[in-house]
Design an enzyme around this catalytic site. Structure first.
Site: not given
Ligand code: OMP
Length: 222
Positions: A106, A108
């Site tokens: 991921k 963010h």
């Protein structure tokens, strides 16, 4: 205690068959082998079944006397399994940290591909099935990359098959390889031998017909 282990394994095979998790037919498995049976842990699909499954893992783990510092559940199927086992162990007085991975990192938010407790110490991998041993090698790499020690593997079913290397069958079994070459302990609730035992002893004639297929498969890939 061999008798007690055997009884637990037979109970588990019955549970998996009743739940439709263990099925007979013709299945192409990950290694490319054509298997007369398949174990689909995704079909432990309600709270009661997951609870019972976690009890089997916990029973086996505690009986094995295995010492470990935390649980890692590899994505995807190992995530609910690892979580359920962590809950059941805590209920029995053995609270340990739990972590899992994402398949996609991921960019963010919290970032990274690991979620939960930091990976450290002796890590127990909780997964569904071992066939040729590819999945477990991926988990071992993730744990090593995080600087922790892959210590043991708990699986529901050990299919007792030959390992593959670069797509080729090799002489040793996957579990043998993980134990002897990689130095990890392997704890399985049940094995292919337990399934065959169940098919041999079972009063149900409908199951008896699958036995020959499973025996033939074991002769080729076991
Ligand atoms: P290996 O990576 O070859 O050890 O295969 C283990 C993985 O195959 C499991 O984590 C499952 O994703 C899948 N599998 C099953 O779930 N059940 C089976 O009965 C057989 C397999 C398989 O494809 O070998």
């Amino acid at each position: 205690d061999v008798d007690k282990d055997g009884a637990l394994a037979q109970d588990f095979v019955k549970f998996a068959l009743d739940a439709g998790v263990l099925r007979f037919g013709e299945f192409k498995i990950k290694s490319g082998r054509l298997s007369p049976y398949f174990f689909n842990a995704g079909l432990f699909d309600d709270g009661a079944k997951l609870m019972r499954l976690a009890e089997f893992y916990a029973e086996r783990l505690i009986a094995s006397g295995l010492a470990f510092d935390m649980i890692f559940g590899p994505a995807y199927k190992g995530i609910p399994l690892g979580a359920a086992v962590a809950v059941e162990l805590a209920r029995r007085g053995h609270n340990v940290p739990f972590a899992y991975n994402r398949k996609e990192a991921k960019a963010h938010g919290e970032g990274g591909s690991l979620v939960g407790a930091p990976l450290q110490g002796r890590v127990l991998i909780v997964d569904d099935v071992m066939s040729a041993g590819t999945a477990v090698r991926e988990s071992i790499a993730i744990i090593r990359n995080a600087g922790a020690t892959p210590h043991a593997v708990a699986i529901a079913l050990d299919r007792q098959e030959k390992a593959t290397e670069d797509g080729q069958d090799v002489a040793h079994s996957a579990v043998q390889y993980v134990r002897e070459q990689l130095g990890l302990q392997v704890v399985a609730i049940a094995t292919l031998a337990d399934l065959l035992q169940y098919l041999t002893d079972g009063a149900d004639d409908a199951l008896g017909v699958h036995r020959a297929n499973v025996v033939a498969y074991r002769a080729r890939y076991g």
